[in-house]
Motif scaffolding. Structure first.
Motif, PDB file in Angstrom:
ATOM      1  N   ARG A  59      71.928   5.408  54.218  1.00 59.67           N
ATOM      2  CA  ARG A  59      73.379   4.489  53.501  1.00 59.67           C
ATOM      3  C   ARG A  59      72.421   2.610  53.463  1.00 59.67           C
ATOM      4  N   VAL A  60      72.642   2.041  52.477  1.00 64.62           N
ATOM      5  CA  VAL A  60      71.973   0.556  52.300  1.00 64.62           C
ATOM      6  C   VAL A  60      73.301  -0.031  52.101  1.00 64.62           C
ATOM      7  N   GLU A  61      72.495  -1.451  52.743  1.00 66.23           N
ATOM      8  CA  GLU A  61      73.579  -2.555  51.715  1.00 66.23           C
ATOM      9  C   GLU A  61      73.896  -2.699  50.409  1.00 66.23           C
ATOM     10  N   THR A  62      75.025  -2.556  50.844  1.00 68.45           N
ATOM     11  CA  THR A  62      76.038  -2.616  49.238  1.00 68.45           C
ATOM     12  C   THR A  62      76.652  -2.631  48.911  1.00 68.45           C
ATOM     13  N   THR A  63      77.751  -3.478  48.201  1.00 68.63           N
ATOM     14  CA  THR A  63      78.783  -4.560  47.657  1.00 68.63           C
ATOM     15  C   THR A  63      79.942  -3.080  47.778  1.00 68.63           C
ATOM     16  N   ASP A  64      79.836  -1.766  47.564  1.00 66.72           N
ATOM     17  CA  ASP A  64      80.736  -0.737  47.535  1.00 66.72           C
ATOM     18  C   ASP A  64      81.118  -0.221  48.469  1.00 66.72           C
ATOM     19  N   PRO A  65      81.849  -0.075  49.272  1.00 67.81           N
ATOM     20  CA  PRO A  65      82.175  -0.208  50.860  1.00 67.81           C
ATOM     21  C   PRO A  65      82.387   1.346  51.084  1.00 67.81           C
ATOM     22  N   ARG A  66      82.553   2.395  50.229  1.00 62.56           N
ATOM     23  CA  ARG A  66      82.845   3.461  50.405  1.00 62.56           C
ATOM     24  C   ARG A  66      81.039   4.141  50.300  1.00 62.56           C
ATOM     25  N   GLY A  67      79.851   3.267  50.364  1.00 63.82           N
ATOM     26  CA  GLY A  67      78.433   3.430  50.381  1.00 63.82           C
ATOM     27  C   GLY A  67      78.239   2.689  51.401  1.00 63.82           C
ATOM     28  N   ALA A  68      78.706   1.477  51.911  1.00 61.07           N
ATOM     29  CA  ALA A  68      78.442   0.921  52.443  1.00 61.07           C
ATOM     30  C   ALA A  68      78.040   1.633  54.225  1.00 61.07           C
ATOM     31  N   ARG A  69      77.283   0.295  54.885  1.00 59.38           N
ATOM     32  CA  ARG A  69      76.744   0.994  56.000  1.00 59.38           C
ATOM     33  C   ARG A  69      77.995   0.861  56.984  1.00 59.38           C
ATOM     34  N   PRO A  70      77.859   1.955  57.889  1.00 58.29           N
ATOM     35  CA  PRO A  70      78.804   1.602  58.703  1.00 58.29           C
ATOM     36  C   PRO A  70      78.971   0.576  59.464  1.00 58.29           C
ATOM     37  N   GLU A  71      80.469  -0.531  60.549  1.00 63.77           N
ATOM     38  CA  GLU A  71      80.020  -0.894  61.142  1.00 63.77           C
ATOM     39  C   GLU A  71      80.978  -0.556  62.541  1.00 63.77           C
ATOM     40  N   VAL A  72      81.421   0.622  62.813  1.00 60.98           N
ATOM     41  CA  VAL A  72      81.644   1.052  63.353  1.00 60.98           C
ATOM     42  C   VAL A  72      81.276   2.794  64.152  1.00 60.98           C
ATOM     43  N   GLY A 122      70.752   3.847  58.508  1.00 62.95           N
ATOM     44  CA  GLY A 122      72.192   2.948  57.901  1.00 62.95           C
ATOM     45  C   GLY A 122      73.397   3.283  58.878  1.00 62.95           C
ATOM     46  N   PHE A 123      72.427   3.703  60.652  1.00 61.88           N
ATOM     47  CA  PHE A 123      73.405   2.687  62.022  1.00 61.88           C
ATOM     48  C   PHE A 123      73.291   1.854  61.499  1.00 61.88           C
ATOM     49  N   ALA A 124      71.886   0.878  61.302  1.00 61.29           N
ATOM     50  CA  ALA A 124      71.497  -0.796  62.133  1.00 61.29           C
ATOM     51  C   ALA A 124      72.797  -1.641  61.815  1.00 61.29           C
ATOM     52  N   ALA A 125      73.979  -1.050  60.990  1.00 61.46           N
ATOM     53  CA  ALA A 125      75.297  -2.427  60.747  1.00 61.46           C
ATOM     54  C   ALA A 125      75.810  -2.037  62.066  1.00 61.46           C
ATOM     55  N   ILE A 126      76.623  -1.056  63.115  1.00 69.64           N
ATOM     56  CA  ILE A 126      77.370  -0.111  64.151  1.00 69.64           C
ATOM     57  C   ILE A 126      77.316  -1.850  65.489  1.00 69.64           C
ATOM     58  N   LYS A 127      78.508  -2.576  64.963  1.00 69.90           N
ATOM     59  CA  LYS A 127      78.783  -2.630  65.542  1.00 69.90           C
ATOM     60  C   LYS A 127      80.060  -2.881  66.889  1.00 69.90           C
ATOM     61  N   ALA A 152      73.467  -4.814  73.704  1.00 66.99           N
ATOM     62  CA  ALA A 152      74.200  -5.259  74.523  1.00 66.99           C
ATOM     63  C   ALA A 152      76.016  -6.511  73.969  1.00 66.99           C
ATOM     64  N   ASN A 153      75.177  -6.761  72.804  1.00 68.24           N
ATOM     65  CA  ASN A 153      77.181  -7.551  72.036  1.00 68.24           C
ATOM     66  C   ASN A 153      77.702  -6.050  71.225  1.00 68.24           C
ATOM     67  N   VAL A 154      77.269  -4.795  71.121  1.00 65.07           N
ATOM     68  CA  VAL A 154      78.503  -3.889  70.520  1.00 65.07           C
ATOM     69  C   VAL A 154      79.067  -3.351  71.688  1.00 65.07           C
ATOM     70  N   ALA A 155      80.436  -4.179  70.649  1.00 68.25           N
ATOM     71  CA  ALA A 155      81.748  -4.253  71.455  1.00 68.25           C
ATOM     72  C   ALA A 155      82.436  -2.770  71.306  1.00 68.25           C
ATOM     73  N   THR A 156      83.349  -2.434  72.634  1.00 67.94           N
ATOM     74  CA  THR A 156      84.340  -1.584  72.489  1.00 67.94           C
ATOM     75  C   THR A 156      85.672  -1.251  72.494  1.00 67.94           C
ATOM     76  N   GLY A 157      86.281  -0.347  72.078  1.00 66.05           N
ATOM     77  CA  GLY A 157      87.944   0.347  71.920  1.00 66.05           C
ATOM     78  C   GLY A 157      88.155   1.226  71.967  1.00 66.05           C
ATOM     79  N   ARG A 158      89.322   1.363  71.727  1.00 62.37           N
ATOM     80  CA  ARG A 158      89.894   2.914  72.328  1.00 62.37           C
ATOM     81  C   ARG A 158      91.494   3.083  71.298  1.00 62.37           C
ATOM     82  N   LEU A 159      90.702   4.284  70.210  1.00 67.09           N
ATOM     83  CA  LEU A 159      92.149   4.623  69.537  1.00 67.09           C
ATOM     84  C   LEU A 159      93.272   6.024  71.156  1.00 67.09           C
ATOM     85  N   GLY A 160      93.642   5.160  71.244  1.00 65.97           N
ATOM     86  CA  GLY A 160      94.611   6.402  72.011  1.00 65.97           C
ATOM     87  C   GLY A 160      96.074   6.374  72.512  1.00 65.97           C
TER      88      GLY A 160
END
Length: 287
Positions: A59-72, A122-127, A152-160
């Motif tokens: 994936r590349v930078e795009t204004t269409d969320p369905r084709g955008a790079r994931p941030e998570v 496509g994974f370059a935007a994962i935060k 080092a700046n990548v955050a963590t979270g949990r759905l559980g």
């Protein structure tokens, strides 16, 4: 088109992380099928990485969320007893889901795979890296080990939660809250919202049997993009945590996953009753 030996990424055997398998060579097929592609590796971990790369890696930078790079990035346990968590997470469409184990080697290998943005830009935007399930399924150490490889700046979270039922509701809560924020990742493939814009109610909720023997029903529901999956108990009873979610979101439709022996008509009727009584209480309160 083949994904392992089952559906989504829940396939193959147990084991460590192997080097992800390359896409197979083309195979001649009869009829209108002109190409066969395989996404898979030597185990379910490497298969999940191949699926992630196929869907998000280019994936590349795009204004269409369905084709955008994931941030998570979502990580979930590959253990047989925890596969139901991954199945409940099927509608998390804003980022890839990768299998991990509570093993530092596996966790670091998964993190390194997503950190390799030269291979998969496509994974370059994962935060953020989010664990699916409680700490018994994906430990904090495992979660941090994956995130560390991404920077080092990548955050963590949990759905559980404390069990699979609380985990399914935690996932559903996240999907619902993102839909209310008008997150375009949480529209269906026709571009329609999964919540009613006038009432904020969910349009649809899916009910699936939470028993291990029925995990396949919620697994294949990963292709459903118009409502979250709520797990019900093996005896058909709706857990209190799921009932509270129904009262809060007031789904306009319920759909059972599986035949009547899996999720009975009585279970669906119970869901309707929970919603109806909650709705009547809200109405009388407003009056």
């Amino acid at each position: 088109f083949v994904i392992g030996a089952a559906s989504v990424a829940l396939v193959a055997g147990m084991g460590g992380v192997a080097a992800p398998a390359a896409v197979a060579t083309d195979i001649a097929n009869p009829g209108f099928v002109n190409k066969l592609v395989r996404l898979g590796g030597m185990d379910r971990v490497s298969t999940s990485l191949q699926v992630a790369a196929y869907e998000f890696g280019s994936r590349v930078e795009t204004t269409d969320p369905r084709g955008a790079r994931p941030e998570v990035l979502y990580v979930t346990s590959y253990a047989d007893g925890n596969l139901v968590d991954a199945a409940s997470a099927g509608m998390l469409t804003d980022g890839p889901i990768a299998f991990v184990s509570n093993n530092s080697y596996v966790a670091e290998a998964v993190g390194k795979f997503f950190a390799d943005t030269k291979t998969n830009s496509g994974f370059a935007a994962i935060k953020k890296v989010v664990a699916i399930g409680g700490e018994g399924a994906v430990s904090d150490a495992t979660l941090k080990a994956v995130a560390k490889q991404l920077g080092a700046n990548v955050a963590t979270g949990r759905l559980g939660g404390k069990d699979r039922y609380e985990t399914s509701v935690a996932i559903a809560e996240h999907i619902y809250s993102q839909a209310l924020l008008k997150d375009n990742f949480y529209e269906d493939r026709a571009g329609d919202r999964i919540t009613n814009l006038a009432t904020s109610n969910l349009i649809r909720a899916y009910l699936a049997n939470g028993a291990d023997s029925h995990v396949v029903d919620s697994m294949v529901a990963g292709t459903l993009d118009n409502g979250p999956v709520l797990l019900v108990q093996p005896d058909g009873k709706i857990p209190e945590v799921a009932a509270e979610f129904i009262k809060k979101t007031l789904p306009e439709q319920f759909a059972a996953l599986g035949g009547a022996p899996t999720v009975s008509d009585a279970t669906v009727q119970e869901a309707w009753l929970i919603k109806t009584l909650a709705n009547k209480w809200d109405t009388s309160s407003d009056i």
